[in-house]
Design a protein around this motif. Sequence first.
Motif, PDB file in Angstrom:
ATOM      1  N   THR A 232       0.828  -1.205   0.000  1.00  0.00           N
ATOM      2  CA  THR A 232       0.000   0.000   0.000  1.00  0.00           C
ATOM      3  C   THR A 232       0.863   1.257   0.000  1.00  0.00           C
ATOM      4  O   THR A 232       0.591   2.218  -0.730  1.00  0.00           O
ATOM      5  CB  THR A 232      -0.946   0.001   1.212  1.00  0.00           C
ATOM      6  OG1 THR A 232      -1.795  -1.153   1.158  1.00  0.00           O
ATOM      7  CG2 THR A 232      -1.805   1.263   1.239  1.00  0.00           C
ATOM      8  N   GLU A 233       1.920   1.255   0.831  1.00  0.00           N
ATOM      9  CA  GLU A 233       2.835   2.407   0.871  1.00  0.00           C
ATOM     10  C   GLU A 233       3.471   2.654  -0.492  1.00  0.00           C
ATOM     11  O   GLU A 233       3.602   3.809  -0.941  1.00  0.00           O
ATOM     12  CB  GLU A 233       3.929   2.171   1.911  1.00  0.00           C
ATOM     13  CG  GLU A 233       3.486   2.311   3.353  1.00  0.00           C
ATOM     14  CD  GLU A 233       4.651   2.151   4.311  1.00  0.00           C
ATOM     15  OE1 GLU A 233       5.608   2.938   4.216  1.00  0.00           O
ATOM     16  OE2 GLU A 233       4.609   1.216   5.137  1.00  0.00           O
ATOM     17  N   LEU A 234       3.900   1.600  -1.145  1.00  0.00           N
ATOM     18  CA  LEU A 234       4.535   1.736  -2.453  1.00  0.00           C
ATOM     19  C   LEU A 234       3.560   2.309  -3.471  1.00  0.00           C
ATOM     20  O   LEU A 234       3.918   3.187  -4.276  1.00  0.00           O
ATOM     21  CB  LEU A 234       5.070   0.384  -2.925  1.00  0.00           C
ATOM     22  CG  LEU A 234       6.198  -0.237  -2.078  1.00  0.00           C
ATOM     23  CD1 LEU A 234       6.489  -1.652  -2.551  1.00  0.00           C
ATOM     24  CD2 LEU A 234       7.456   0.615  -2.156  1.00  0.00           C
ATOM     25  N   LYS A 235       2.329   1.820  -3.438  1.00  0.00           N
ATOM     26  CA  LYS A 235       1.322   2.303  -4.376  1.00  0.00           C
ATOM     27  C   LYS A 235       0.970   3.760  -4.107  1.00  0.00           C
ATOM     28  O   LYS A 235       0.897   4.579  -5.029  1.00  0.00           O
ATOM     29  CB  LYS A 235       0.065   1.424  -4.280  1.00  0.00           C
ATOM     30  CG  LYS A 235      -1.027   1.822  -5.256  1.00  0.00           C
ATOM     31  CD  LYS A 235      -2.222   0.875  -5.137  1.00  0.00           C
ATOM     32  CE  LYS A 235      -3.328   1.269  -6.113  1.00  0.00           C
ATOM     33  NZ  LYS A 235      -4.510   0.358  -5.997  1.00  0.00           N
ATOM     34  N   ASP A 236       0.757   4.109  -2.812  1.00  0.00           N
ATOM     35  CA  ASP A 236       0.394   5.476  -2.463  1.00  0.00           C
ATOM     36  C   ASP A 236       1.504   6.470  -2.809  1.00  0.00           C
ATOM     37  O   ASP A 236       1.238   7.650  -3.051  1.00  0.00           O
ATOM     38  CB  ASP A 236       0.065   5.562  -0.975  1.00  0.00           C
ATOM     39  CG  ASP A 236      -1.241   4.850  -0.618  1.00  0.00           C
ATOM     40  OD1 ASP A 236      -1.992   4.503  -1.553  1.00  0.00           O
ATOM     41  OD2 ASP A 236      -1.488   4.634   0.582  1.00  0.00           O
TER      42      ASP A 236
END
Length: 324
Positions: A107-111
């Motif tokens: 999720t962090e990578l996508k955000d």
Amino acid sequence: MPLPVFHIVDRFDVPWSGSALEALALHDLLRSHAMVRIWSALPPHPSYSPYPIEVIAQEAGLFPRGGTLVLVGGYYELGEWLQIASPDRIIVKYNSFTHLRFFAWLTELKDAGLPTPHLVFPSKRLRDAVAMEGMVEPSPIDLDRFRPAGEDNATRQYTVGRLSRDEIHKHHEDDLSLYKMLAFDGCNVRLMGGTCLAEYLLTDADGIELIPAGAETPEEFLHSLDCFFYRTGLFEETFGRVVLEAMATGLPVVCHRRGGYTEWIRSGENGFLFDSQEEAYDIIAMLRRNPGRSRLIGQAARKTAEDLFGEPGKSARRQWYLSG
């Protein structure tokens, strides 16, 4: 043509961690073909001092930038530096049963608007557990370092041993009773990473050695054994690097049928898998009585390690990382 740049990130604060050793093995695989930097989320333990590990410090401008970012582990917080790292490519080598943290990473990578990561798992078991696509890559073992002892141990006391970090959750609650039975039968039992069991051993300690983790090199310790035993308690191995290291040294391995290492053990051919305490005891007793079969099982174990970690396999893995 400039060399490709790789930034390998893990948390190197725990000594002899399988995840950290996997990260360092990747460094060794790529260092002659790329510019490789190793980063730690926390100050590294002295056991990793031979490697040039840099501590991430965003305020000082010390963090990975550009190139291929390889995030190893999946069990720690990444940090705000990720927002400005600007990698060209991301590889996530997930190797623990910490699924909530792993999905938080994704999720962090996508955000952060970063490239979709390539996922790498040490076993099919872990890949299936998160139900995601990705490559299965066994944690690399150095076959030159972990090789058969090449000496005849027929005259010494039969020795069964186990190797792990010196933490109680790495041991099964029934292990001590098995060790006591083996010692009573005349076996020598050596447990490196076993001092955490001292308060539970209490009596009947003759023939059982509790050795601090790191007191001997892993290969020296394995060369002192005739049989390698492995089982964990609440902790489940996603791969079980120590099992494959023991196989590489030509030892017959007797392991609980729970963990990623089971994918490479064909019970009765290149090692043994057991379900019960009684079965484990009977297998070890059989190997002690039958040195010829024990030797054949050990030779098959070494062949398995060579097939997995020999030069053809290393070259294929290296090419995958370098292919971009």
